[in-house]
Motif scaffolding. Sequence first.
Motif, mmCIF file in Angstrom:
data_model
loop_
_atom_site.group_PDB
_atom_site.id
_atom_site.type_symbol
_atom_site.label_atom_id
_atom_site.label_comp_id
_atom_site.label_asym_id
_atom_site.label_seq_id
_atom_site.Cartn_x
_atom_site.Cartn_y
_atom_site.Cartn_z
ATOM 1 N N SER A 28 0.816 -1.227 0.000
ATOM 2 C CA SER A 28 0.000 0.000 0.000
ATOM 3 C C SER A 28 0.844 1.269 0.000
ATOM 4 N N GLU A 29 2.168 1.130 0.068
ATOM 5 C CA GLU A 29 3.044 2.299 0.211
ATOM 6 C C GLU A 29 2.944 3.265 -0.966
ATOM 7 N N ASN A 30 2.708 2.745 -2.155
ATOM 8 C CA ASN A 30 2.677 3.602 -3.347
ATOM 9 C C ASN A 30 1.278 4.104 -3.690
ATOM 10 N N SER A 31 0.337 3.885 -2.788
ATOM 11 C CA SER A 31 -1.029 4.322 -3.067
ATOM 12 C C SER A 31 -1.689 4.826 -1.800
ATOM 13 N N GLU A 32 -1.873 6.135 -1.721
ATOM 14 C CA GLU A 32 -2.547 6.706 -0.560
ATOM 15 C C GLU A 32 -3.984 6.202 -0.467
ATOM 16 N N LYS A 33 -4.570 5.927 -1.623
ATOM 17 C CA LYS A 33 -5.949 5.460 -1.677
ATOM 18 C C LYS A 33 -6.098 4.101 -0.989
ATOM 19 N N ARG A 34 -5.095 3.220 -1.189
ATOM 20 C CA ARG A 34 -5.171 1.876 -0.605
ATOM 21 C C ARG A 34 -4.618 1.807 0.805
ATOM 22 N N LEU A 35 -3.825 2.799 1.203
ATOM 23 C CA LEU A 35 -3.070 2.730 2.440
ATOM 24 C C LEU A 35 -3.913 2.339 3.656
ATOM 25 N N GLN A 36 -4.957 3.105 3.953
ATOM 26 C CA GLN A 36 -5.740 2.832 5.152
ATOM 27 C C GLN A 36 -6.460 1.489 5.073
ATOM 28 N N HIS A 37 -6.853 1.091 3.871
ATOM 29 C CA HIS A 37 -7.554 -0.182 3.711
ATOM 30 C C HIS A 37 -6.613 -1.362 3.957
ATOM 31 N N TYR A 38 -5.421 -1.297 3.389
ATOM 32 C CA TYR A 38 -4.455 -2.379 3.573
ATOM 33 C C TYR A 38 -3.931 -2.412 5.010
ATOM 34 N N GLN A 39 -3.836 -1.263 5.638
ATOM 35 C CA GLN A 39 -3.422 -1.231 7.043
ATOM 36 C C GLN A 39 -4.420 -1.963 7.916
ATOM 37 N N GLN A 40 -5.701 -1.770 7.653
ATOM 38 C CA GLN A 40 -6.736 -2.445 8.434
ATOM 39 C C GLN A 40 -6.697 -3.960 8.232
ATOM 40 N N VAL A 41 -6.497 -4.373 6.999
ATOM 41 C CA VAL A 41 -6.403 -5.804 6.718
ATOM 42 C C VAL A 41 -5.153 -6.392 7.373
ATOM 43 N N ALA A 42 -4.042 -5.676 7.288
ATOM 44 C CA ALA A 42 -2.790 -6.140 7.895
ATOM 45 C C ALA A 42 -2.927 -6.277 9.406
ATOM 46 N N THR A 43 -3.609 -5.340 10.040
ATOM 47 C CA THR A 43 -3.821 -5.405 11.491
ATOM 48 C C THR A 43 -4.651 -6.630 11.862
ATOM 49 N N ALA A 44 -5.687 -6.891 11.088
ATOM 50 C CA ALA A 44 -6.525 -8.068 11.344
ATOM 51 C C ALA A 44 -5.722 -9.353 11.164
ATOM 52 N N ILE A 45 -4.891 -9.392 10.133
ATOM 53 C CA ILE A 45 -4.040 -10.562 9.914
ATOM 54 C C ILE A 45 -3.086 -10.755 11.090
ATOM 55 N N GLY A 46 -2.488 -9.665 11.558
ATOM 56 C CA GLY A 46 -1.574 -9.741 12.692
ATOM 57 C C GLY A 46 -2.240 -10.276 13.941
ATOM 58 N N SER A 47 -3.528 -10.011 14.112
ATOM 59 C CA SER A 47 -4.242 -10.468 15.305
ATOM 60 C C SER A 47 -4.384 -11.985 15.361
ATOM 61 N N THR A 48 -4.217 -12.663 14.218
ATOM 62 C CA THR A 48 -4.357 -14.132 14.208
ATOM 63 C C THR A 48 -3.158 -14.823 14.862
#
Length: 201
Positions: free
Chosen positions: A175-195
């Motif tokens: 998501s680093e090269n896209s501000e549009k995707r950044l917050q969305h991918y961060q949320q998915v990454a956080t959920a993945i980390g919680s597993t």
Amino acid sequence: MMLQSTTTTWRSKLVSILLASALSLWQPMGAFGQTTGPSSHDRSGSAVDTVASTSDTAAIVRNIDSVRNECGRYDPVYRIDCLRQGLNNVAKRIPAGGDYARARSLIQRASGKLNGIVRQHADSSAPKIESEPGANRRFPAKRRYTAVKKTELKVAMQKANAVIDELRTELLRSSENSEKRLQHYQQVATAIGSTKVLLRS
């Protein structure tokens, strides 16, 4: 003379009509035909050129959370396979095109790596267990989980943790090269980390 004038006028009108028809059929599109409107899904449930949205991202996060909650019900020896199948199901529901395509691909790849860990450390003497009824309302279909050997559980869990860490990092980098995707991918990454809470032997 009058006939010639009438013919010229008729021809001019005909040309105008043809040009108008041609222009009405031409619609400008963005790069690769990507739409900028709401998500459009085909009959398989996949979305084509989907633009990241709050509702779609929230649905992905809820799916991941449901997998974590279900797998937490089972003995640790079954959790890697539960997580593996859960992530595969999550990936299948992520739009195949557009802003989420990379997330789908990464999650599917991680699921495949977890499958390799399960196969390497599988306990053929332990019975397979079925997913408990109502354990995961978002993925209600029955699934059977394979156990890993208790004597190899610690090593298997360490490998699975590494897979989840790698997946989380790759999602953030994607998501680093896209501000549009950044917050969305961060949320998915956080959920993945919680597993990772599941991967404690």
